[in-house]
Design an enzyme around this catalytic site. Structure first.
Site, PDB file in Angstrom:
ATOM      1  N   CYS B 104      41.404  41.632  41.332  1.00 45.13           N
ATOM      2  CA  CYS B 104      41.752  42.894  42.116  1.00 45.13           C
ATOM      3  C   CYS B 104      42.339  43.728  40.551  1.00 45.13           C
ATOM      4  CB  CYS B 104      42.995  42.664  42.699  1.00 45.13           C
ATOM      5  SG  CYS B 104      43.716  44.286  43.298  1.00 45.13           S
ATOM      6  N   SER B 108      47.030  43.363  42.101  1.00 39.29           N
ATOM      7  CA  SER B 108      46.668  41.719  42.391  1.00 39.29           C
ATOM      8  C   SER B 108      46.375  41.341  43.544  1.00 39.29           C
ATOM      9  CB  SER B 108      47.865  41.173  41.403  1.00 39.29           C
ATOM     10  OG  SER B 108      47.632  41.586  39.904  1.00 39.29           O
TER      11      SER B 108
END
Lengths: 209, 215
Positions: B104, B108
């Protein structure tokens, strides 16, 4: 916003260290910071997940890179609780016994300026172009794919449009698409058998000319 | 950085967190036990052992594997792993010629229900910046040396889709039970930065090692 959080493809970073048998939380304050965000979103309903993501993105870039993950997490939560009037900054600093750095204020975003038609306009196999946009507010289109050409490989369900929801505004839903980009199209020199797939809302895409 | 105030170091982050906790508690905005329970659930229920069970079932049961690849969230729910907010889970099948890896880049995001809360390396700026740009070199550095002939797909979790990699089943595990198989599967393998291996030094029943890189 073209913020520090949008790290994909940026150069200058070093090794990635994997910690063996890493605990979920390294210190108890991390667990507390994690839980405080769940409180803010689910119990207090003071803000939504998109506003939370944006509050972290609005951190001072230097602070963002220096801070650990849960310090970023906490800074986003504290910023929103203060912006939403749940807590006061001065009282918080008095209680903490020192400075409590917050994120910078958000840009003013008009939903009409970022909205798009709601129906799925693209199909699997179609070639699309990512719009070369630079919204001043929250967005989930990474810089490294803007203006790039890719192929739709999956149509995902409709999800809340983050560019609007990230500002606490009532947001519509639209499909997201898994768009495959060849590494060569993103970075120039790259092997021919590497690709990056990015999950993009319909509003970020246009028909490739 | 012209603001003189910014040169004053901030309060220790543990004090900043405590201050918010206390202030909210004083205002009676924290339901009894909520913060402890939330953290405990994250530590106990959101675990990569869940994903490991999913992988083991997919290896052992071709019909389940097909359902998992067709509808990840529904197949995970079959084993009791309900995705909550993660309504759309896509499982990425590694083959001998295609390797998948997840990131990502903007925060995250991860499929918490099957991978657990993400580890520090996954959340690091270095991983987020580099894996989309130079996946083969980074994976090699992390101990996963893929032949040049193996294609790589990097999946950026920029939307609401959550991903899990279905790793290759290691040779030499024919006839193993699901529990034995699950014990081999690391979170790193389900993110796509490691292979699943038989840990020879641990004897017939390998112990679980999380966070171990593939060496």
């Amino acid at each position: 916003m073209d913020g520090i959080h949008d790290l994909g493809g940026m150069g200058g970073f070093g090794a990635v260290e994997v910690e063996r048998d890493e605990p979920v939380f390294h210190e108890r304050w991390e667990a507390r910071a994690f839980a405080l965000n769940q409180l803010g979103i689910r119990v207090l309903k003071a803000y939504n997940i998109h506003e939370y993501r944006h509050s972290v993105e609005r951190m001072d870039p230097g602070h963002y890179l220096e801070a650990s993950y849960y310090e970023r997490w906490f800074t986003g939560v504290a910023t929103l609780l203060i912006e939403k009037g749940v807590l006061g900054h001065a009282a918080l600093e008095a209680r903490a016994g020192g400075r409590v750095p917050l994120s910078r204020p958000p840009a003013l975003v008009q939903p009409s300026s970022v909205s798009a038609p709601e129906h799925a306009r693209f199909a699997v196999g179609e070639v699309v172009m990512v719009r070369d946009i630079h919204p001043p507010g929250h967005t989930r289109v990474p810089r490294y794919v803007r203006g790039k050409r890719g192929v739709i490989i999956r149509v995902a369900p409709r999800f809340v449009f983050p560019d609007v929801a990230g500002h606490g505004l009532r947001a519509h839903r639209e499909h997201t698409y898994h768009v495959e980009f060849q590494a060569q199209d993103l970075w120039g020199e790259a092997p021919g058998n590497e690709a990056v797939i990015v999950d993009l809302w319909e509003s970020y895409l246009e028909v490739a000319s | 950085m012209s603001d003189r105030r910014q040169r004053v170091p901030p309060a220790p982050v543990s004090d900043r967190v405590r201050a918010v906790d206390e202030a909210l508690t004083e205002k009676q905005l924290v339901p009894e036990g909520f913060l402890d329970d939330t953290a405990a659930r994250a530590e106990q229920e959101l675990s990569p052992r869940n994903g490991a069970q999913v992988v083991a079932r997919a290896w052992a049961d071709p019909a389940y594997r097909a359902r998992l690849l067709a509808d990840g969230a529904a197949a995970c729910a079959e084993l009791g792993f309900h995705a909550g907010d993660e309504k759309y889970i896509v499982v990425l099948e590694n083959t001998l010629t295609l390797h998948n890896v997840i990131v990502c880049t903007q925060c995250s995001c991860t499929a918490w229900s099957v991978l657990g809360l993400p580890p520090d390396w996954y959340k690091s700026p270095a991983y987020r910046a580099r894996v989309v740009r130079e996946p083969r070199a980074l994976l090699r550095e992390m101990g996963l040396d893929l032949p040049e002939s193996v294609a790589i797909r990097v999946w950026d979790t920029s939307g609401e889709t959550r991903y899990m990699v279905l790793p290759l089943r290691p040779a030499g595990t024919e006839g193993w039970g699901e529990e034995q198989l699950a014990a081999l599967v690391t979170r790193e393998a389900m993110i796509g930065v490691a292979r699943v291996r038989i840990q020879k030094s641990r004897g017939e029943f390998p112990s679980v090692t999380q966070g171990g890189k593939d060496e």
